[in-house]
Design a protein around this motif. Sequence first.
Motif, PDB file in Angstrom:
ATOM      1  N   ALA A  66      -3.422  28.043  63.485  1.00 49.64           N
ATOM      2  CA  ALA A  66      -4.744  28.214  64.100  1.00 49.64           C
ATOM      3  C   ALA A  66      -5.802  27.435  63.318  1.00 49.64           C
ATOM      4  O   ALA A  66      -6.665  26.767  63.907  1.00 49.64           O
ATOM      5  CB  ALA A  66      -5.109  29.700  64.160  1.00 49.64           C
ATOM      6  N   ALA A  67      -5.737  27.498  61.986  1.00 46.06           N
ATOM      7  CA  ALA A  67      -6.712  26.788  61.151  1.00 46.06           C
ATOM      8  C   ALA A  67      -6.573  25.275  61.329  1.00 46.06           C
ATOM      9  O   ALA A  67      -7.573  24.561  61.415  1.00 46.06           O
ATOM     10  CB  ALA A  67      -6.525  27.181  59.686  1.00 46.06           C
ATOM     11  N   ALA A  68      -5.334  24.784  61.405  1.00 47.65           N
ATOM     12  CA  ALA A  68      -5.102  23.342  61.563  1.00 47.65           C
ATOM     13  C   ALA A  68      -5.654  22.849  62.898  1.00 47.65           C
ATOM     14  O   ALA A  68      -6.257  21.781  62.970  1.00 47.65           O
ATOM     15  CB  ALA A  68      -3.615  23.025  61.446  1.00 47.65           C
ATOM     16  N   LEU A  69      -5.472  23.639  63.962  1.00 47.83           N
ATOM     17  CA  LEU A  69      -5.979  23.238  65.271  1.00 47.83           C
ATOM     18  C   LEU A  69      -7.505  23.254  65.308  1.00 47.83           C
ATOM     19  O   LEU A  69      -8.124  22.451  66.003  1.00 47.83           O
ATOM     20  CB  LEU A  69      -5.413  24.138  66.369  1.00 47.83           C
ATOM     21  CG  LEU A  69      -3.953  23.871  66.742  1.00 47.83           C
ATOM     22  CD1 LEU A  69      -3.434  24.953  67.674  1.00 47.83           C
ATOM     23  CD2 LEU A  69      -3.799  22.489  67.368  1.00 47.83           C
ATOM     24  N   ALA A  70      -8.123  24.145  64.552  1.00 49.18           N
ATOM     25  CA  ALA A  70      -9.587  24.275  64.554  1.00 49.18           C
ATOM     26  C   ALA A  70     -10.267  23.238  63.669  1.00 49.18           C
ATOM     27  O   ALA A  70     -11.420  22.888  63.897  1.00 49.18           O
ATOM     28  CB  ALA A  70      -9.974  25.679  64.091  1.00 49.18           C
ATOM     29  N   ARG A  71      -9.565  22.737  62.675  1.00 46.83           N
ATOM     30  CA  ARG A  71     -10.161  21.848  61.676  1.00 46.83           C
ATOM     31  C   ARG A  71     -10.445  20.458  62.244  1.00 46.83           C
ATOM     32  O   ARG A  71      -9.668  19.919  63.000  1.00 46.83           O
ATOM     33  CB  ARG A  71      -9.204  21.748  60.481  1.00 46.83           C
ATOM     34  CG  ARG A  71      -9.827  21.147  59.241  1.00 46.83           C
ATOM     35  CD  ARG A  71      -8.879  21.223  58.048  1.00 46.83           C
ATOM     36  NE  ARG A  71      -8.631  22.607  57.675  1.00 46.83           N
ATOM     37  CZ  ARG A  71      -7.405  23.137  57.529  1.00 46.83           C
ATOM     38  NH1 ARG A  71      -6.334  22.412  57.709  1.00 46.83           N
ATOM     39  NH2 ARG A  71      -7.274  24.395  57.177  1.00 46.83           N
ATOM     40  N   ARG A  72     -11.566  19.882  61.818  1.00 46.66           N
ATOM     41  CA  ARG A  72     -11.931  18.512  62.163  1.00 46.66           C
ATOM     42  C   ARG A  72     -12.000  17.700  60.879  1.00 46.66           C
ATOM     43  O   ARG A  72     -12.100  18.254  59.790  1.00 46.66           O
ATOM     44  CB  ARG A  72     -13.306  18.471  62.849  1.00 46.66           C
ATOM     45  CG  ARG A  72     -13.380  19.308  64.113  1.00 46.66           C
ATOM     46  CD  ARG A  72     -12.741  18.568  65.305  1.00 46.66           C
ATOM     47  NE  ARG A  72     -12.730  19.394  66.495  1.00 46.66           N
ATOM     48  CZ  ARG A  72     -11.631  20.009  66.954  1.00 46.66           C
ATOM     49  NH1 ARG A  72     -10.487  19.903  66.337  1.00 46.66           N
ATOM     50  NH2 ARG A  72     -11.686  20.728  68.052  1.00 46.66           N
ATOM     51  N   ASP A  73     -12.004  16.401  60.993  1.00 44.93           N
ATOM     52  CA  ASP A  73     -12.118  15.512  59.826  1.00 44.93           C
ATOM     53  C   ASP A  73     -11.099  15.880  58.738  1.00 44.93           C
ATOM     54  O   ASP A  73     -11.452  15.987  57.560  1.00 44.93           O
ATOM     55  CB  ASP A  73     -13.541  15.542  59.234  1.00 44.93           C
ATOM     56  CG  ASP A  73     -14.575  15.093  60.259  1.00 44.93           C
ATOM     57  OD1 ASP A  73     -14.244  14.205  61.079  1.00 44.93           O
ATOM     58  OD2 ASP A  73     -15.689  15.629  60.237  1.00 44.93           O
ATOM     59  N   ASP A  74      -9.858  16.077  59.148  1.00 44.25           N
ATOM     60  CA  ASP A  74      -8.831  16.522  58.196  1.00 44.25           C
ATOM     61  C   ASP A  74      -7.743  15.473  57.983  1.00 44.25           C
ATOM     62  O   ASP A  74      -6.668  15.779  57.482  1.00 44.25           O
ATOM     63  CB  ASP A  74      -8.198  17.830  58.672  1.00 44.25           C
ATOM     64  CG  ASP A  74      -7.535  17.699  60.041  1.00 44.25           C
ATOM     65  OD1 ASP A  74      -7.704  16.641  60.689  1.00 44.25           O
ATOM     66  OD2 ASP A  74      -6.861  18.640  60.464  1.00 44.25           O
ATOM     67  N   ALA A  75      -8.030  14.222  58.335  1.00 44.96           N
ATOM     68  CA  ALA A  75      -7.013  13.168  58.256  1.00 44.96           C
ATOM     69  C   ALA A  75      -6.379  13.081  56.868  1.00 44.96           C
ATOM     70  O   ALA A  75      -5.173  12.866  56.741  1.00 44.96           O
ATOM     71  CB  ALA A  75      -7.602  11.825  58.663  1.00 44.96           C
ATOM     72  N   ALA A  76      -7.160  13.275  55.816  1.00 41.44           N
ATOM     73  CA  ALA A  76      -6.633  13.159  54.448  1.00 41.44           C
ATOM     74  C   ALA A  76      -5.647  14.277  54.108  1.00 41.44           C
ATOM     75  O   ALA A  76      -4.804  14.116  53.220  1.00 41.44           O
ATOM     76  CB  ALA A  76      -7.783  13.160  53.439  1.00 41.44           C
ATOM     77  N   LEU A  77      -5.738  15.399  54.799  1.00 34.38           N
ATOM     78  CA  LEU A  77      -4.863  16.545  54.528  1.00 34.38           C
ATOM     79  C   LEU A  77      -3.564  16.482  55.320  1.00 34.38           C
ATOM     80  O   LEU A  77      -2.629  17.217  55.035  1.00 34.38           O
ATOM     81  CB  LEU A  77      -5.578  17.853  54.899  1.00 34.38           C
ATOM     82  CG  LEU A  77      -6.956  18.089  54.297  1.00 34.38           C
ATOM     83  CD1 LEU A  77      -7.593  19.327  54.913  1.00 34.38           C
ATOM     84  CD2 LEU A  77      -6.836  18.237  52.786  1.00 34.38           C
ATOM     85  N   ARG A  78      -3.513  15.620  56.317  1.00 34.44           N
ATOM     86  CA  ARG A  78      -2.411  15.636  57.273  1.00 34.44           C
ATOM     87  C   ARG A  78      -1.238  14.780  56.827  1.00 34.44           C
ATOM     88  O   ARG A  78      -1.392  13.796  56.120  1.00 34.44           O
ATOM     89  CB  ARG A  78      -2.912  15.176  58.639  1.00 34.44           C
ATOM     90  CG  ARG A  78      -3.847  16.212  59.248  1.00 34.44           C
ATOM     91  CD  ARG A  78      -4.676  15.714  60.381  1.00 34.44           C
ATOM     92  NE  ARG A  78      -3.894  15.147  61.474  1.00 34.44           N
ATOM     93  CZ  ARG A  78      -4.437  14.793  62.623  1.00 34.44           C
ATOM     94  NH1 ARG A  78      -5.720  14.957  62.842  1.00 34.44           N
ATOM     95  NH2 ARG A  78      -3.688  14.264  63.563  1.00 34.44           N
ATOM     96  N   ALA A  79      -0.051  15.155  57.310  1.00 39.46           N
ATOM     97  CA  ALA A  79       1.169  14.383  57.054  1.00 39.46           C
ATOM     98  C   ALA A  79       1.345  13.296  58.109  1.00 39.46           C
ATOM     99  O   ALA A  79       2.040  12.314  57.878  1.00 39.46           O
ATOM    100  CB  ALA A  79       2.385  15.309  57.037  1.00 39.46           C
TER     101      ALA A  79
END
Length: 133
Positions: A71-84
């Motif tokens: 749920a947190a991942a779907l809600a988050r924006r500007d998270d490119a640096a955290l993503r695989a």
Amino acid sequence: PMRFLLALLAALSLGAAFAHTQVTAVTPRAHARVTAPKTVTLTFDEPITLRFATFKVVPLPAGADVEQTAAAALARRDDAALRADTAPALSGMAARVQLPLHAGLKPGAYLIVWRVVSDDGHPVSGHSVFWVQ
């Protein structure tokens, strides 16, 4: 009891008309233990509009609650640096989506999350977990 049965029959007969989009396959498959994959692939039972869809692959910290993390991942924006995944820009319609992953993923659990809009306008979300060895 009869009213319940009639409601159930009505719901079942309408079910086909209001069926929601479903994921029919995920690669790597759920709970798979794999060497670092180059892509994640999601296959749907019908083409979806990619512009209104969200797809992410994120590390799943040890002991983290899968539902809350999804749920947190779907809600988050500007998270490119955290993503695989490489956060590709997707457009058009497709029944199959490939997400390129960063090279050399560290060993551990990864969470694939998605949210799409069904033909009937309803959002459908889901998730799957795989492990990199």
